[in-house]
Enzyme design. Structure first.
Site, PDB file in Angstrom:
ATOM      1  N   ARG A  23      11.616  -1.253  11.031  1.00 41.52           N
ATOM      2  CA  ARG A  23      10.427  -1.296  11.994  1.00 41.52           C
ATOM      3  C   ARG A  23      10.272  -1.762  13.160  1.00 41.52           C
ATOM      4  NH1 ARG A  23       5.058   0.518   8.375  1.00 41.52           N
ATOM      5  NH2 ARG A  23       4.321  -0.998  10.364  1.00 41.52           N
ATOM      6  N   ARG A  29      -9.591   1.102   9.226  1.00 46.31           N
ATOM      7  CA  ARG A  29      -8.709  -0.399   9.131  1.00 46.31           C
ATOM      8  C   ARG A  29     -10.414  -0.944  10.037  1.00 46.31           C
ATOM      9  NH1 ARG A  29      -3.619   1.108   8.478  1.00 46.31           N
ATOM     10  NH2 ARG A  29      -1.857  -0.616   9.787  1.00 46.31           N
ATOM     11  N   LYS A  53       1.006  -0.901   0.019  1.00 47.60           N
ATOM     12  CA  LYS A  53       0.184  -0.333   0.123  1.00 47.60           C
ATOM     13  C   LYS A  53       1.057   1.329  -0.139  1.00 47.60           C
ATOM     14  CE  LYS A  53      -2.244  -1.208   3.734  1.00 47.60           C
ATOM     15  NZ  LYS A  53      -0.901  -2.339   4.115  1.00 47.60           N
ATOM     16  N   ARG A  98      12.016  -5.087   5.031  1.00 44.49           N
ATOM     17  CA  ARG A  98      11.549  -4.037   4.547  1.00 44.49           C
ATOM     18  C   ARG A  98      13.006  -2.923   5.980  1.00 44.49           C
ATOM     19  NH1 ARG A  98       6.184  -1.871   4.984  1.00 44.49           N
ATOM     20  NH2 ARG A  98       5.678  -2.156   6.907  1.00 44.49           N
ATOM     21  N   ARG A 111      -0.391  -9.065  13.534  1.00 44.24           N
ATOM     22  CA  ARG A 111      -1.014  -8.339  12.707  1.00 44.24           C
ATOM     23  C   ARG A 111      -1.458  -8.302  12.030  1.00 44.24           C
ATOM     24  NH1 ARG A 111       4.207  -4.695  10.643  1.00 44.24           N
ATOM     25  NH2 ARG A 111       2.936  -3.820   9.078  1.00 44.24           N
TER      26      ARG A 111
HETATM   27  P1  AP5 Z   1       4.993  -1.643   2.032  1.00 42.27           P
HETATM   28  O1  AP5 Z   1       4.207  -0.909   0.977  1.00 42.27           O
HETATM   29  O2  AP5 Z   1       5.267  -0.694   2.932  1.00 42.27           O
HETATM   30  O3  AP5 Z   1       3.748  -1.806   2.649  1.00 42.27           O
HETATM   31  P2  AP5 Z   1       1.902  -1.863   3.178  1.00 42.27           P
HETATM   32  O4  AP5 Z   1       1.261  -2.558   3.263  1.00 42.27           O
HETATM   33  O5  AP5 Z   1       2.389   0.155   3.205  1.00 42.27           O
HETATM   34  O6  AP5 Z   1       2.292  -2.522   4.824  1.00 42.27           O
HETATM   35  P3  AP5 Z   1       2.666  -1.479   5.793  1.00 42.27           P
HETATM   36  O7  AP5 Z   1       2.849  -2.342   7.281  1.00 42.27           O
HETATM   37  O8  AP5 Z   1       3.594  -0.602   5.834  1.00 42.27           O
HETATM   38  O9  AP5 Z   1       1.055  -1.898   6.294  1.00 42.27           O
HETATM   39  P4  AP5 Z   1       0.854  -1.666   8.027  1.00 42.27           P
HETATM   40  O10 AP5 Z   1      -0.608  -1.569   7.288  1.00 42.27           O
HETATM   41  O11 AP5 Z   1       0.674  -2.954   8.440  1.00 42.27           O
HETATM   42  O12 AP5 Z   1       1.273  -0.859   8.722  1.00 42.27           O
HETATM   43  P5  AP5 Z   1       0.631   1.040   8.993  1.00 42.27           P
HETATM   44  O13 AP5 Z   1       1.853   1.371   9.001  1.00 42.27           O
HETATM   45  O14 AP5 Z   1      -0.503   1.348   8.634  1.00 42.27           O
HETATM   46  O15 AP5 Z   1       5.624  -3.097   1.632  1.00 42.27           O
HETATM   47  C1  AP5 Z   1       6.164  -3.383   2.810  1.00 42.27           C
HETATM   48  C2  AP5 Z   1       7.472  -4.369   1.752  1.00 42.27           C
HETATM   49  O16 AP5 Z   1       7.950  -5.249   0.493  1.00 42.27           O
HETATM   50  C3  AP5 Z   1       8.443  -3.051   1.558  1.00 42.27           C
HETATM   51  O17 AP5 Z   1       9.877  -3.702   1.859  1.00 42.27           O
HETATM   52  C4  AP5 Z   1       8.346  -2.877   0.334  1.00 42.27           C
HETATM   53  O18 AP5 Z   1      10.264  -2.332  -0.768  1.00 42.27           O
HETATM   54  C5  AP5 Z   1       7.780  -4.239  -0.428  1.00 42.27           C
HETATM   55  N1  AP5 Z   1       7.483  -4.202  -1.990  1.00 42.27           N
HETATM   56  C6  AP5 Z   1       5.702  -3.448  -1.849  1.00 42.27           C
HETATM   57  N2  AP5 Z   1       5.671  -4.498  -3.592  1.00 42.27           N
HETATM   58  C7  AP5 Z   1       6.488  -4.761  -4.079  1.00 42.27           C
HETATM   59  C8  AP5 Z   1       6.381  -6.507  -4.507  1.00 42.27           C
HETATM   60  N3  AP5 Z   1       4.848  -6.179  -5.548  1.00 42.27           N
HETATM   61  N4  AP5 Z   1       6.919  -6.890  -4.629  1.00 42.27           N
HETATM   62  C9  AP5 Z   1       8.219  -6.779  -4.135  1.00 42.27           C
HETATM   63  N5  AP5 Z   1       7.888  -6.317  -3.422  1.00 42.27           N
HETATM   64  C10 AP5 Z   1       7.135  -5.351  -2.909  1.00 42.27           C
HETATM   65  O19 AP5 Z   1       0.139   0.704  10.717  1.00 42.27           O
HETATM   66  C11 AP5 Z   1       1.121   0.723  11.985  1.00 42.27           C
HETATM   67  C12 AP5 Z   1       0.767   0.722  13.220  1.00 42.27           C
HETATM   68  O20 AP5 Z   1       0.133   2.043  13.288  1.00 42.27           O
HETATM   69  C13 AP5 Z   1      -0.167  -0.489  13.125  1.00 42.27           C
HETATM   70  O21 AP5 Z   1      -0.119  -2.049  13.303  1.00 42.27           O
HETATM   71  C14 AP5 Z   1      -1.358   0.104  13.588  1.00 42.27           C
HETATM   72  O22 AP5 Z   1      -0.669  -0.306  15.363  1.00 42.27           O
HETATM   73  C15 AP5 Z   1      -1.133   1.319  13.366  1.00 42.27           C
HETATM   74  N6  AP5 Z   1      -2.207   2.104  13.184  1.00 42.27           N
HETATM   75  C16 AP5 Z   1      -2.388   2.804  11.419  1.00 42.27           C
HETATM   76  N7  AP5 Z   1      -3.443   2.873  10.557  1.00 42.27           N
HETATM   77  C17 AP5 Z   1      -4.194   3.032  12.163  1.00 42.27           C
HETATM   78  C18 AP5 Z   1      -5.795   2.535  11.908  1.00 42.27           C
HETATM   79  N8  AP5 Z   1      -6.610   2.758  10.709  1.00 42.27           N
HETATM   80  N9  AP5 Z   1      -6.493   2.349  12.744  1.00 42.27           N
HETATM   81  C19 AP5 Z   1      -5.575   1.975  14.620  1.00 42.27           C
HETATM   82  N10 AP5 Z   1      -3.860   1.464  14.378  1.00 42.27           N
HETATM   83  C20 AP5 Z   1      -3.683   2.115  12.926  1.00 42.27           C
END
Ligand code: AP5
Length: 238
Positions: free
Chosen positions: A183, A111, A36, A150, A194
C-alpha cells in the site's frame, strides 16, 4: 462435493446464530498495523458475519475512480483521515444491508469522537446495540515494522507480511491468486503520520468506550493465531 473445514465452521456458526437468535456486533480499535484487518477477516469467517472495513471500501472507490475515491485518495495518500460526514454516510448505508442481520465487525470505524457519537445515535435509532469494542494494544515500533512489510491482495483484501505471515507463493495471494501489492500509505513516513493522527484523534475512543463499559483490551503483540484464539474465547462467551 467435499466440504472443507472453513466452510463447516461458517455453516455451524450460521446454524448456531439462527437457532439461538444470537447476534454479534463488534468494533475493532487499535493503531494502524495493530492487526485489526487480519483478525476481523478471520472472525468474519469464524462467525459468519461481514467484516466492514472503511479503509477497504475507500480503496475500492479509489481503484474505481469514483467521485468518492478521487476525493478520498488525496487524504489517504497523505495518511490523513477522510471527512467524518463521508465516512458516517458510508457506514449508515452499509450496516442496514441484509448480510448484517446477524451482526457485523467494524474494522477502522469509528476513528473520531464525532464518528462515534453519530454512530451511537444511528444504532440507537435502529435498535442495533453494539456488544463489544476490542482494542488491540501494540507498540509504535512494532506497527512500523508490520506495515513496512505488509502486502495486500486487491481482490479479496487478505493481508500478508513478508516476514511474519508470508503468502505460500511470493507475490501471489494464497486465498484467491490475486497479485499482492504494497500500500502507498505503508511507506515509513506516511505510517508515522498515520500514527500521529491515531494518537491525537482515535486513541481518545479507548476512554470513550471504557466509560460505556464496552471495552476489552487485547494484547496485540502475540502471534496471529494466539490472538485469534483469545478473541474467539471472548466472543463465544458473550
Ligand atoms: P493488519 O491486520 O493489516 O493491521 P490493521 O490494524 O488492519 O492496519 P491498517 O493499516 O489496515 O489500519 P488502518 O486503520 O491504518 O488503515 P485503514 O485501511 O483502516 O496488519 C498489519 C500487518 O501486520 C500485516 O502485514 C499482517 O500480516 C501483520 N500482522 C497482523 N497481526 C500480526 C501479529 N499478531 N503478529 C505479526 N504480524 C501481524 O485506513 C486507511 C485510510 O483510509 C486511513 O488512513 C484514512 O485515510 C482512511 N479511513 C479509513 N477509515 C476511516 C475513518 N473511519 N475515518 C476517516 N478516514 C478513514
Amino acid at each position: 462435493m467435499p466440504i472443507n473445514k472453513a466452510s463447516l465452521l461458517v455453516l455451524e456458526s450460521f446454524v448456531r446464530q439462527r437457532e439461538g437468535g444470537k447476534k454479534l456486533r463488534l468494533i475493532f480499535l487499535g493503531p494502524p498495523g495493530s492487526g485489526k484487518g487480519t483478525q476481523a477477516s478471520r472472525l468474519s469467517q469464524r462467525f459468519g458475519i461481514p467484516q466492514i472495513s472503511t479503509g477497504a471500501i475507500l480503496r475500492e472507490a479509489v481503484a474505481n475512480k469514483t467521485e468518492l475515491g478521487i476525493k478520498a485518495k488525496e487524504y489517504m495518500d497523505k495518511g490523513e483521515l477522510v471527512s467524518d460526514d463521508v465516512i458516517i454516510g458510508i457506514i449508515c448505508d452499509r450496516i442496514v444491508q441484509t448480510d448484517c442481520e446477524n451482526g457485523f465487525i467494524l474494522d477502522g470505524f469509528p476513528r473520531t469522537i464525532v464518528q462515534a457519537e453519530s454512530f451511537d445515535r444511528m444504532v440507537k435509532e435502529k435498535n442495533i446495540p453494539i456488544d463489544v469494542v476490542l482494542s488491540l494494544d501494540v507498540s509504535e515500533e512494532m506497527v512500523v515494522r508490520r506495515l513496512c512489510g505488509r502486502l495486500v491482495c486487491p481482490e479479496c483484501n487478505v493481508n500478508y507480511h513478508l516476514e511474519f505471515n508470508p503468502p505460500k507463493k511470493k507475490g501471489v495471494c494464497s486465498k484467491c491468486g490475486g497479485k499482492l501489492y504494497h500500500r502507498p500509505d505503508d511507506e515509513e513516513d506516511v505510517v508515522r503520520r498515520r500514527l500521529k493522527i491515531y494518537k491525537e484523534t482515535t486513541e481518545p475512543l479507548i476512554g470513550y468506550y471504557q466509560q460505556k463499559g464496552l471495552l476489552r483490551v487485547i494484547n496485540g503483540t502475540e502471534t496471529i493465531e494466539s490472538i485469534f484464539k483469545q478473541l474467539v474465547i471472548v466472543l463465544e462467551g458473550m
